[in-house]
Structures are given as structure tokens and as C-alpha cells.
Design an enzyme around this catalytic site. Structure first.
Site, PDB file in Angstrom:
ATOM      1  N   ARG A 159       0.845  -1.203   0.000  1.00  0.00           N
ATOM      2  CA  ARG A 159       0.000   0.000   0.000  1.00  0.00           C
ATOM      3  C   ARG A 159       0.874   1.244   0.000  1.00  0.00           C
ATOM      4  NH1 ARG A 159      -0.566   4.610   2.704  1.00  0.00           N
ATOM      5  NH2 ARG A 159      -0.187   3.484   4.665  1.00  0.00           N
ATOM      6  N   ASP A 160       1.656   1.462   1.044  1.00  0.00           N
ATOM      7  CA  ASP A 160       2.484   2.666   1.109  1.00  0.00           C
ATOM      8  C   ASP A 160       3.574   2.641   0.044  1.00  0.00           C
ATOM      9  OD1 ASP A 160       2.898   5.151   2.155  1.00  0.00           O
ATOM     10  OD2 ASP A 160       3.743   4.488   4.049  1.00  0.00           O
ATOM     11  N   HIS A 188       3.235   4.483  -3.509  1.00  0.00           N
ATOM     12  CA  HIS A 188       3.593   5.879  -3.782  1.00  0.00           C
ATOM     13  C   HIS A 188       4.873   5.980  -4.612  1.00  0.00           C
ATOM     14  CE1 HIS A 188       0.572   7.852  -1.318  1.00  0.00           C
ATOM     15  NE2 HIS A 188       0.855   7.058  -0.299  1.00  0.00           N
ATOM     16  N   SER A 245       4.923  11.258   9.206  1.00  0.00           N
ATOM     17  CA  SER A 245       4.727  11.356   7.759  1.00  0.00           C
ATOM     18  C   SER A 245       5.848  12.094   7.046  1.00  0.00           C
ATOM     19  CB  SER A 245       3.402  12.051   7.462  1.00  0.00           C
ATOM     20  OG  SER A 245       2.340  11.453   8.161  1.00  0.00           O
ATOM     21  N   HIS A 298       4.384   4.400  12.935  1.00  0.00           N
ATOM     22  CA  HIS A 298       4.739   4.251  11.521  1.00  0.00           C
ATOM     23  C   HIS A 298       5.803   5.296  11.208  1.00  0.00           C
ATOM     24  CE1 HIS A 298       3.632   3.724   7.117  1.00  0.00           C
ATOM     25  NE2 HIS A 298       4.223   4.903   7.088  1.00  0.00           N
ATOM     26  N   HIS A 314       9.053   7.125   8.897  1.00  0.00           N
ATOM     27  CA  HIS A 314       9.634   7.413   7.583  1.00  0.00           C
ATOM     28  C   HIS A 314      11.116   7.710   7.777  1.00  0.00           C
ATOM     29  CE1 HIS A 314       5.723   8.483   5.164  1.00  0.00           C
ATOM     30  NE2 HIS A 314       5.683   7.293   5.733  1.00  0.00           N
TER      31      HIS A 314
END
Length: 340
Positions: free
Chosen positions: A12-13, A16, A166, A194, A196
Site C-alpha cells: 500500500r504505502d 507511492h 509522515s 509508523h 519514515h
């Protein structure tokens, strides 16, 4: 050892990074590999979640229904997860996803706007589905604000809550403070982190989250994702194990899954390139990178200055129009605004 649940949004991620163009064969093959490694949750969908395939943010290579059914059939041990953003996904999208056997739903909202998830969390609760809520761009809110928003999400029906870094802006002490505040606010409800990797801190931040009480940690094979990518799953798992947290994942099979992902899903693994580092320092959504570089280059403006100005204005996803304004001002072709 304390138990942590690994949530894998590679399918899913990671979308991008390839303009949401992963095909059904690629989805199936990675899902089978992750399942063989006993990854607890495998998340699939358009990068922006259910209902998001569009000209505005990118057309997916397959429909939501096809992606969910393909991965559902590939999983024998892992649970199936999916993601939605209010404004893109609808109750009808959630209803269809339930019919495809989705086990875990994630509803994402801006860090200070948990109320936007109320309808969808309530719908999922009433449908008997497992619903989580994640607060995005979480560096833009204080630990206390995040704790308050997380508690609200639990009140709306979330069975797990947490934060997404994010912009890849956090350092471990930032994570410790925020996760600790949320854990204190929601009690026994599992807390999510989550990360990054804009500043190369995603694994360290994830360990800090676990040590502060997070019990659901996200990671993607090879860090697959936009910009500098996400937390690298096959590094995260053994580091968590060495740090005293049990994951239940077969490391060798996980390494095989990561090798497959590098060969078949991505042109190259993500790295913290210069613009990703700058966007992380500035606290700006990584998805702005291509537009910033394009517009700044055309205007003869240093894109790094654009990122830092966007950070000062606290730009969030969906405010791409601010890029145009900032570039115009920095190039001397536009008036200063009160937001500067």
C-alpha cells in the site's frame, strides 16, 4: 520478551514510489512471501487508500476489489489489512472491503483532526470489523495534543491508535515523548508507530516507540515508499528482537521476501537523498518533492529554500497550491503574505 505486532504496508504505502502501478501478479507474489515469513498483517491498496485511484493522485493498476481479493487469496497465516482516508474512501468502500475478507482497517487523519474519523470508525465498529486510527503529520502536534486526539479516536471505536511520522522529522526522544503520552491516555488499547526514513532514523525511532509502549510497529520491505522510504522491515525485525521484543516472524523467510520485493516491486530501494533530507528537516510531506523541484527549477529558485518556507507555514498534504505561492515569492514575482 514483550510482544510487538508487525504491520507491513509494502503493498500500500510502497505504491507511492511507483505511481500506484503495482500489478496483481506483483501483489500476489509479495503477499505469498510475506505470508511465508509469518508477517502478522499485510496491507494492500492504492497508496492513498480505498477509493483514491484517480487522475488527481494517480490511477492504480487494479481496482480496490481486485487488489483485496488477490491478496486475500494469497494469505494463509497473515491477516489482510487496508487503509482509507476520509474524503477518498466511503462507507461503500468499507462495506466492499469487508466482503473481501479484510481483517484490519486503518483510518488515517491529520494529527489534530481525529473527529474526521468518527463516522468511519463508527461504521466499522457497528459492522464488527477491527478498526485502527492513525494520526498523520504527527510532528505538527504536541505529545499532549496527540494523546487527546488518540483518546477521542478510541471513543469513536478505534481498537488501536497511533501516529505516523509522515515527514520523517522525528528523532527518538520525539517519539518517546509522543508514544508515552498516548499510551498513558489510552491505557490497554494498542498503540501504533509508523516511521519514515528521511533522516535515516526510522528503525531507531521504531525501537524507541516500542520501548515507550507501542505494540504495533510498521515496516516495509526494503523501506519501499515515497522519497526516503519507510522503516525497513527486514532490518526492523531483527533489531527489535535484539532489543527484547518478540515478533514471531521467520527472519530468513522475511529476508527472502525483501529480496523478492527489491527484484519485482521497485526500480531501486529508496535512500535518504538530498531533497528527502531537507523535507524531513523542514517537516514537510515527502509527496511534495517532485512538485517543489519542478516549480523551483523553472523559476530559478533553490528548492531547499522552498521546503523550509513550506515548513514554516506548516503546509500539509493537499495544500500543493502553497508551493506555487512560495516559489513566486522567493523568485520575487509575488507579494509576501501574512502566512510567511
Amino acid at each position: 520478551m514483550k510482544q510487538v505486532v508487525i504491520h507491513d504496508p509494502t503493498l500500500r504505502d510502497g505504491q507511492h514510489a511507483v505511481h500506484h502501478r503495482l500489478g496483481l501478479t506483483e501483489l500476489r507474489r509479495y503477499a505469498e512471501a510475506a505470508d511465508a515469513a509469518r508477517v502478522p498483517v499485510v496491507e494492500v491498496g492504492h497508496g492513498n487508500g480505498l477509493g483514491a485511484s484517480s487522475l488527481q493522485v494517480g490511477l492504480a493498476a487494479a481496482t480496490d476489489d481486485a487488489m483485496l481479493s488477490t491478496v486475500r487469496e494469497a494469505l494463509r497465516h497473515s491477516r489482510l489489512g487496508t487503509f482509507m482516508l476520509p474524503g477518498w474512501g466511503t462507507s461503500d468502500d468499507l462495506r466492499r472491503a469487508i466482503s473481501h475478507g479484510v481483517d484490519v482497517f486503518r483510518v488515517g487523519v491529520h494529527a489534530t483532526e481525529a473527529s474526521l474519523a468518527e463516522h468511519h470508525l463508527g461504521f466499522l465498529r457497528d459492522a464488527g470489523a477491527e478498526a485502527h486510527c492513525v494520526l498523520m503529520m504527527s510532528h505538527m502536534a504536541s505529545p499532549g495534543e496527540l494523546a487527546e486526539q488518540a483518546a477521542r479516536a478510541v471513543g469513536y471505536g478505534a481498537q488501536a491508535v497511533g501516529i505516523m511520522d509522515s515527514a520523517g522529522h522525528f528523532l527518538p526522544p520525539d517519539v518517546t515523548a509522543r508514544i508515552g503520552a498516548i499510551v498513558e491516555a489510552v491505557g490497554t488499547v494498542p498503540v501504533i508507530f509508523h516511521g519514515h526514513n528521511n533522516l535515516g532514523m526510522a528503525v531507531a525511532n521504531s525501537v524507541a516507540a516500542a520501548e515507550a509502549g507501542a505494540r504495533i510497529i510498521d515496516g516495509c520491505a526494503r523501506g519501499f515508499g515515497a522519497g526516503a522510504g519507510n522503516t525497513q522491515l527486514e532490518v526492523l525485525v531483527p533489531v527489535l528482537e535484539r532489543s527484547g521484543f518478540a515478533t514471531g516472524i521467520d527472519l530468513y523467510a522475511l529476508l527472502d521476501a525483501a529480496d523478492l520485493a527489491e527484484r519485482e516491486l521497485m526500480p531501486a530501494p529508496p535512500v535518504p537523498a538530498s531533497m528527502s533530507i531537507v523535507s524531513g528537516l523542514a517537516g514537510v510531506f515527502s509527496g511534495f518533492k517532485h512538485r517543489v523541484v519542478e516549480l523551483a527549477g523553472a523559476a530559478g529558485v533553490d528548492p531547499r529554500e522552498v521546503f523550509f518556507e513550506l515548513g514554516r507555514r506548516q503546509a500539509i498534504a493537499g495544500q500543493e497550491d502553497l508551493i506555487v505561492d512560495v516559489v513566486a515569492e522567493l523568485s520575487g514575482r509575488g507579494p509576501k503574505t501574512d502566512a510567511a
